[in-house]
Design a protein around this motif. Structure first.
Motif, PDB file in Angstrom:
ATOM      1  N   LEU A  16       0.832  -1.203   0.000  1.00 23.93           N
ATOM      2  CA  LEU A  16       0.000   0.000   0.000  1.00 23.93           C
ATOM      3  C   LEU A  16       0.864   1.251   0.000  1.00 23.93           C
ATOM      4  O   LEU A  16       1.921   1.289   0.630  1.00 23.93           O
ATOM      5  N   THR A  17       0.394   2.279  -0.678  1.00 26.70           N
ATOM      6  CA  THR A  17       1.032   3.589  -0.589  1.00 26.70           C
ATOM      7  C   THR A  17       0.542   4.255   0.691  1.00 26.70           C
ATOM      8  O   THR A  17      -0.428   3.797   1.316  1.00 26.70           O
ATOM      9  N   GLN A  18       1.192   5.341   1.070  1.00 22.06           N
ATOM     10  CA  GLN A  18       0.713   6.092   2.234  1.00 22.06           C
ATOM     11  C   GLN A  18      -0.712   6.597   2.000  1.00 22.06           C
ATOM     12  O   GLN A  18      -1.536   6.591   2.910  1.00 22.06           O
ATOM     13  N   GLN A  19      -0.996   7.011   0.782  1.00 21.69           N
ATOM     14  CA  GLN A  19      -2.338   7.502   0.435  1.00 21.69           C
ATOM     15  C   GLN A  19      -3.377   6.393   0.605  1.00 21.69           C
ATOM     16  O   GLN A  19      -4.456   6.618   1.149  1.00 21.69           O
ATOM     17  N   GLU A  20      -3.050   5.187   0.140  1.00 21.65           N
ATOM     18  CA  GLU A  20      -3.978   4.060   0.262  1.00 21.65           C
ATOM     19  C   GLU A  20      -4.185   3.672   1.722  1.00 21.65           C
ATOM     20  O   GLU A  20      -5.303   3.377   2.136  1.00 21.65           O
ATOM     21  N   MET A  21      -3.109   3.687   2.499  1.00 24.32           N
ATOM     22  CA  MET A  21      -3.219   3.379   3.927  1.00 24.32           C
ATOM     23  C   MET A  21      -4.089   4.429   4.607  1.00 24.32           C
ATOM     24  O   MET A  21      -4.953   4.096   5.416  1.00 24.32           O
ATOM     25  N   ALA A  22      -3.885   5.675   4.263  1.00 24.74           N
ATOM     26  CA  ALA A  22      -4.669   6.764   4.844  1.00 24.74           C
ATOM     27  C   ALA A  22      -6.160   6.592   4.529  1.00 24.74           C
ATOM     28  O   ALA A  22      -7.007   6.759   5.412  1.00 24.74           O
ATOM     29  N   ALA A  23      -6.472   6.237   3.309  1.00 25.22           N
ATOM     30  CA  ALA A  23      -7.871   6.053   2.917  1.00 25.22           C
ATOM     31  C   ALA A  23      -8.520   4.947   3.736  1.00 25.22           C
ATOM     32  O   ALA A  23      -9.658   5.082   4.180  1.00 25.22           O
ATOM     33  N   ARG A  24      -7.799   3.845   3.955  1.00 29.72           N
ATOM     34  CA  ARG A  24      -8.358   2.719   4.721  1.00 29.72           C
ATOM     35  C   ARG A  24      -8.559   3.077   6.190  1.00 29.72           C
ATOM     36  O   ARG A  24      -9.450   2.555   6.840  1.00 29.72           O
ATOM     37  N   LEU A  25      -7.707   3.975   6.708  1.00 26.38           N
ATOM     38  CA  LEU A  25      -7.795   4.349   8.118  1.00 26.38           C
ATOM     39  C   LEU A  25      -8.562   5.650   8.330  1.00 26.38           C
ATOM     40  O   LEU A  25      -8.595   6.177   9.432  1.00 26.38           O
ATOM     41  N   HIS A  26      -9.152   6.166   7.262  1.00 29.03           N
ATOM     42  CA  HIS A  26      -9.924   7.422   7.319  1.00 29.03           C
ATOM     43  C   HIS A  26      -9.065   8.562   7.861  1.00 29.03           C
ATOM     44  O   HIS A  26      -9.466   9.308   8.741  1.00 29.03           O
ATOM     45  N   LYS A  27      -7.867   8.642   7.304  1.00 28.88           N
ATOM     46  CA  LYS A  27      -6.931   9.700   7.680  1.00 28.88           C
ATOM     47  C   LYS A  27      -6.419  10.360   6.403  1.00 28.88           C
ATOM     48  O   LYS A  27      -6.752   9.948   5.310  1.00 28.88           O
ATOM     49  N   GLN A  28      -5.573  11.346   6.577  1.00 30.09           N
ATOM     50  CA  GLN A  28      -4.923  12.008   5.455  1.00 30.09           C
ATOM     51  C   GLN A  28      -3.516  11.436   5.295  1.00 30.09           C
ATOM     52  O   GLN A  28      -2.918  10.956   6.259  1.00 30.09           O
ATOM     53  N   GLN A  29      -2.968  11.515   4.086  1.00 29.35           N
ATOM     54  CA  GLN A  29      -1.632  10.985   3.824  1.00 29.35           C
ATOM     55  C   GLN A  29      -0.580  11.583   4.751  1.00 29.35           C
ATOM     56  O   GLN A  29       0.279  10.856   5.256  1.00 29.35           O
ATOM     57  N   PRO A  30      -0.611  12.907   5.036  1.00 34.60           N
ATOM     58  CA  PRO A  30       0.397  13.460   5.953  1.00 34.60           C
ATOM     59  C   PRO A  30       0.348  12.821   7.348  1.00 34.60           C
ATOM     60  O   PRO A  30       1.378  12.721   8.017  1.00 34.60           O
ATOM     61  N   ASP A  31      -0.838  12.380   7.785  1.00 35.30           N
ATOM     62  CA  ASP A  31      -0.943  11.702   9.081  1.00 35.30           C
ATOM     63  C   ASP A  31      -0.149  10.401   9.070  1.00 35.30           C
ATOM     64  O   ASP A  31       0.544  10.076  10.039  1.00 35.30           O
ATOM     65  N   ILE A  32      -0.244   9.656   7.967  1.00 31.55           N
ATOM     66  CA  ILE A  32       0.488   8.390   7.847  1.00 31.55           C
ATOM     67  C   ILE A  32       1.985   8.666   7.829  1.00 31.55           C
ATOM     68  O   ILE A  32       2.765   7.963   8.477  1.00 31.55           O
ATOM     69  N   SER A  33       2.395   9.703   7.121  1.00 21.98           N
ATOM     70  CA  SER A  33       3.803  10.078   7.072  1.00 21.98           C
ATOM     71  C   SER A  33       4.315  10.411   8.480  1.00 21.98           C
ATOM     72  O   SER A  33       5.406   9.976   8.866  1.00 21.98           O
ATOM     73  N   LYS A  34       3.528  11.148   9.241  1.00 25.78           N
ATOM     74  CA  LYS A  34       3.933  11.511  10.609  1.00 25.78           C
ATOM     75  C   LYS A  34       4.038  10.277  11.497  1.00 25.78           C
ATOM     76  O   LYS A  34       4.943  10.182  12.328  1.00 25.78           O
ATOM     77  N   ILE A  35       3.118   9.326  11.329  1.00 25.97           N
ATOM     78  CA  ILE A  35       3.174   8.087  12.113  1.00 25.97           C
ATOM     79  C   ILE A  35       4.455   7.335  11.766  1.00 25.97           C
ATOM     80  O   ILE A  35       5.179   6.872  12.649  1.00 25.97           O
TER      81      ILE A  35
END
Length: 134
Positions: A16-35
């Protein structure tokens, strides 16, 4: 290894890309990057949502959060298979709940390959546009 590195490894193992992970977790891509960079931690409720979304066992969750390894976690393919099974199940349930969409997909499978690829490109563009709006 830290939670942020295990979280990133988990995402990458699923392809998964960060964008795809964010979509599944109902978050934004920058949130995944910060995690993944260790700049943001998941709350208990977010961790629980993460567990539910990816149908993770308690053992997998312990590994991801604390690095506690167990014999059932040795193969990374276990995580991938659970994710793929859950994704397939979610899609099947959606098709059962939406017979018109199921009908349309069925008709698409009867089209020539070139037409199917064209439709897939259109759908991909629509999904990316919608994800970008969120």
């Amino acid at each position: 290894m830290s939670f942020s590195k295990r979280f990133k490894e988990f995402r990458e193992n699923l392809g998964l890309t960060q964008q795809e992970m964010a979509a599944r977790l109902h978050k934004q891509q920058p949130d995944i990057s910060k995690i993944e960079n260790g700049e943001k931690e998941l709350t208990v409720s977010e961790l629980n949502e993460f567990r539910k979304t990816f149908h993770l066992s308690n053992e997998v969750l312990l590994y991801l959060t604390y690095g506690i390894d167990s014999e059932s976690l040795v193969a990374k393919t276990v995580i991938r298979e659970r994710f793929e099974d859950a994704e397939s199940q979610r899609i099947l349930e959606y098709l059962l709940e939406h017979p018109n969409f199921k009908n349309l997909l069925s008709r698409i499978t009867l089209l020539p390959e070139k037409n199917q690829q064209y439709i897939a490109q259109i759908l991909n563009t629509i999904v990316k546009t919608e994800e970008a709006r969120k």
